[in-house]
Design an enzyme around this catalytic site. Structure first.
Site, PDB file in Angstrom:
ATOM      1  N   ARG A 135     -92.868  67.458   6.474  1.00  0.00           N
ATOM      2  CA  ARG A 135     -93.514  67.576   7.779  1.00  0.00           C
ATOM      3  C   ARG A 135     -92.476  67.666   8.890  1.00  0.00           C
ATOM      4  O   ARG A 135     -91.433  67.013   8.856  1.00  0.00           O
ATOM      5  CB  ARG A 135     -94.408  66.364   8.046  1.00  0.00           C
ATOM      6  N   LYS A 164    -102.679  67.163   6.983  1.00  0.00           N
ATOM      7  CA  LYS A 164    -102.431  66.069   7.912  1.00  0.00           C
ATOM      8  C   LYS A 164    -103.025  66.347   9.285  1.00  0.00           C
ATOM      9  O   LYS A 164    -103.340  65.414  10.034  1.00  0.00           O
ATOM     10  CB  LYS A 164    -100.931  65.800   8.015  1.00  0.00           C
ATOM     11  N   HIS A 190    -104.971  55.715   6.077  1.00  0.00           N
ATOM     12  CA  HIS A 190    -103.986  56.407   5.242  1.00  0.00           C
ATOM     13  C   HIS A 190    -103.816  55.560   3.991  1.00  0.00           C
ATOM     14  O   HIS A 190    -102.965  54.686   3.930  1.00  0.00           O
ATOM     15  CB  HIS A 190    -102.665  56.544   6.002  1.00  0.00           C
ATOM     16  N   SER A 197     -95.874  57.678   2.260  1.00  0.00           N
ATOM     17  CA  SER A 197     -95.477  58.518   1.139  1.00  0.00           C
ATOM     18  C   SER A 197     -94.322  57.877   0.381  1.00  0.00           C
ATOM     19  O   SER A 197     -93.350  57.407   0.973  1.00  0.00           O
ATOM     20  CB  SER A 197     -95.042  59.892   1.670  1.00  0.00           C
ATOM     21  N   LYS A 204     -98.995  54.951  -3.449  1.00  0.00           N
ATOM     22  CA  LYS A 204    -100.437  55.099  -3.258  1.00  0.00           C
ATOM     23  C   LYS A 204    -101.076  55.927  -4.362  1.00  0.00           C
ATOM     24  O   LYS A 204    -102.068  55.548  -4.952  1.00  0.00           O
ATOM     25  CB  LYS A 204    -100.746  55.761  -1.903  1.00  0.00           C
ATOM     26  N   THR A 205    -100.491  57.095  -4.606  1.00  0.00           N
ATOM     27  CA  THR A 205    -101.055  57.996  -5.601  1.00  0.00           C
ATOM     28  C   THR A 205    -100.871  57.443  -7.003  1.00  0.00           C
ATOM     29  O   THR A 205    -101.806  57.405  -7.812  1.00  0.00           O
ATOM     30  CB  THR A 205    -100.410  59.384  -5.483  1.00  0.00           C
ATOM     31  N   ASP A 227    -105.217  59.564  -0.812  1.00  0.00           N
ATOM     32  CA  ASP A 227    -104.425  59.582   0.427  1.00  0.00           C
ATOM     33  C   ASP A 227    -105.179  59.234   1.706  1.00  0.00           C
ATOM     34  O   ASP A 227    -104.612  58.587   2.574  1.00  0.00           O
ATOM     35  CB  ASP A 227    -103.779  60.956   0.589  1.00  0.00           C
ATOM     36  N   ARG A 252     -93.721  68.425  -4.695  1.00  0.00           N
ATOM     37  CA  ARG A 252     -95.134  68.040  -4.664  1.00  0.00           C
ATOM     38  C   ARG A 252     -95.957  68.880  -5.627  1.00  0.00           C
ATOM     39  O   ARG A 252     -95.579  69.986  -6.003  1.00  0.00           O
ATOM     40  CB  ARG A 252     -95.703  68.263  -3.260  1.00  0.00           C
TER      41      ARG A 252
END
Length: 537
Positions: A61, A201, A220, A238, A242-243, A257, A323
């Site tokens: 980003r 996002k 988030h 990130s 989380k994932t 997410d 990713r």
């Protein structure tokens, strides 16, 4: 202009001002988009069927190139300390230049939903220059039933034109890259970057603006639910897990997410997952790894073997922020509805680069709000441009770049919902143990999974606890199946005094960071701040 695919003819591209296009491809299927991306030379076919794109200069980003339009209608509701502003005139000029840049192009359009709860879902239309971007966002958002397309009316429109170059002198931008959001008109303009994550996002940022006014907590976080309806949410930036941690084969995945928490429970904002793949293996993360062998999964900046086209997930030469994007149904135990009951547990994940935090700790509601507003973690290499190694950071609400309103709006919503539903709160360190980054080692994922399982099944709440002398939360002393040494971070260091000094340093950082919230929170939250309460043991 040639047009291909089903859409609402009464609300087409010209309604938005897109004129003079050579063509527009409406709501194409995954197979059609995959085929067109290959034919147009936008990337490579990967062994077993995924598609791989390389995004060039931007592999993460461009947070400093995101702008919000400052309009009287919304100005008082936006957290301007966290947002660069464009004037309405600058945005309108930028918008017209985007429309002019699109003339003669063959674009792709997807009509999608943000939000699995029909009460709060946001109809989103996304125009893209690349077929693979259209495939990506079709994976990531929620695909409407075919019958909805002929009457679809967007409330948010995104135009993503990587070949567009902003002019800082003309448009008020910082560079030639721009992500410009007009919340009042529901328009997002993305130019000068091929990084697909900017689209998803932008939707999240807009939902973060809209939903608090309806009493919904936008988060988030990832979320999953057990067989007894025991839902859990996992906050974290990130790279904090989380994932990975929510993709538990013993629990149903709600999403990885972005979620909302309404009075009725949880709902996923998305219809897919966008997982980091650096060092991905079938052994450590089998569910996610399996998606990289599926047709039309989008790999981003993953290095391929030039002969076999097998992905090398251990090669970070393009970026550490490699990713994969895939529809959530590629995870075998994913929720079919994208919804779940009110959560029984809230987990806040941190990748502690200092090696000070315990692997798990139980928090009071006041401590939970304090740590939610603090959002301490390590910024993982590659997530943003210019970050080449982990460094300590505070990102309020575990997602500051996407928080459109003041953090206390989200903090108060979280506190109220925790209180209303009797939710247990846990802090989990997926970062370092045995020393700071560069000396210690990463927390073993098997230990993290075992501790989380004990928290989620309720057994950890009854374990013997000690009060952490620096952070005040409750830390288990012993947990069946876990090496007790790892539960006391001070004991994992070779020099206890060095640990004390590092912990005191982090306590000071928390205090300095939280100073901006001191006058905005209740006394109980201020009293939950870390402090050197007693001699470390």
């Amino acid at each position: 202009m040639k047009q291909n695919g089903v859409h609402n003819e009464a609300c087409g591209a010209e309604t938005f001002g897109l004129k003079g296009l050579s063509g527009i491809n409406w709501n194409l299927s995954e197979a059609a988009l995959y085929e067109m991306a290959v034919v147009r030379g936008e990337g490579q076919v990967v062994a077993n069927g995924p598609f791989c794109a390389v995004t060039g200069q931007h592999t993460g980003r461009s947070a400093k190139d995101k702008f919000l339009v400052r309009r009287p209608e919304s100005e008082a509701n936006i957290w301007w300390d966290n947002a660069a502003a464009l004037t309405p005139e600058q945005f309108d000029l930028l918008h017209q230049d985007f429309l002019a840049h699109a003339v003669g192009k063959d674009l792709f359009a997807q009509d999608l939903y943000g939000g699995a709860d029909t009460t709060y879902r946001l109809p989103v239309r996304v125009y893209t220059e690349y077929a693979w971007h259209s495939l990506f966002i079709r994976h990531l958002l929620i695909r409407p039933p075919a019958g909805d397309l002929s009457s679809f009316v967007p409330k948010m429109t995104i135009i993503d034109l990587p070949s567009f170059r902003a002019d800082p002198a003309r448009h008020g931008t910082r560079t030639q890259t721009v992500i410009a959001c007009d919340f009042d008109r529901g328009i997002v303009l993305i130019g000068g970057t091929s990084y697909a994550g900017e689209m998803k996002k932008s939707v999240f940022s807009y939902l973060n603006y809209l939903l608090p006014a309806e009493g919904v907590m936008p988060m988030h976080c990832s979320a999953n639910v057990g067989s007894k309806g025991d839902a859990a949410v996992f906050f974290g930036l990130s790279g904090t897990g989380k994932t990975t941690l929510s993709a538990d084969p013993t629990r149903t995945l709600v999403g990885d997410d972005e979620h909302g928490w309404s009075d009725d429970g949880l709902f996923n904002f998305e219809g897919g997952c966008y997982a980091k793949t650096i060092n991905l293996s079938a052994e450590a993360e089998p569910e996610i790894y399996a998606t990289t062998r599926r047709f039309a999964t989008v790999l981003e900046n993953v290095v391929l073997d030039p002969v076999t086209r097998e992905p090398d997930f251990f090669d970070g030469s393009l970026t550490e922020n490699t990713r994969c994007a895939y529809p959530i149904h590629y995870i075998p135990n994913a929720s079919k509805t994208g919804t779940a009951p009110n959560p029984r547990n809230v987990i806040m994940l941190t990748a502690d680069a200092f090696g000070v935090m315990p692997p798990i700790a139980k928090m009071t509601p006041s401590q939970a709000m304090y740590h939610f507003l603090s959002g301490y973690t390590a910024k993982v290499a590659g997530t943003e441009k210019g970050v080449v190694e982990p460094s300590a950071t505070f990102s309020t609400c575990f997602g500051a770049p996407f928080m459109s309103r003041h953090p206390t709006v989200y903090g108060n919503l979280l506190r109220d919902k925790i209180a209303a539903h009797g939710t247990d709160c846990w802090l989990v360190n997926t970062g370092w143990t045995g020393g700071a980054y560069g000396v210690g080692s990463r927390m073993p994922i098997k230990a993290t999974r075992a501790l989380l399982a004990a928290a989620l099944d309720g057994s950890l709440a009854n374990a013997p606890m000690r009060t952490d002398p620096f952070f005040g939360f409750q830390v288990p002393i012993e947990v069946p199946g876990i090496d007790g040494a790892i539960l006391n971070p001070r004991g994992t260091w070779s020099d206890g005094a060095a640990y004390d000094a590092q912990a005191a340093k982090l306590v000071k950082m928390f205090a300095e960071n939280f100073a901006i919230f001191e006058s905005e929170v209740d006394p109980d939250v201020r009293q939950a701040a870390p402090a050197v309460r007693a001699a470390a043991e």
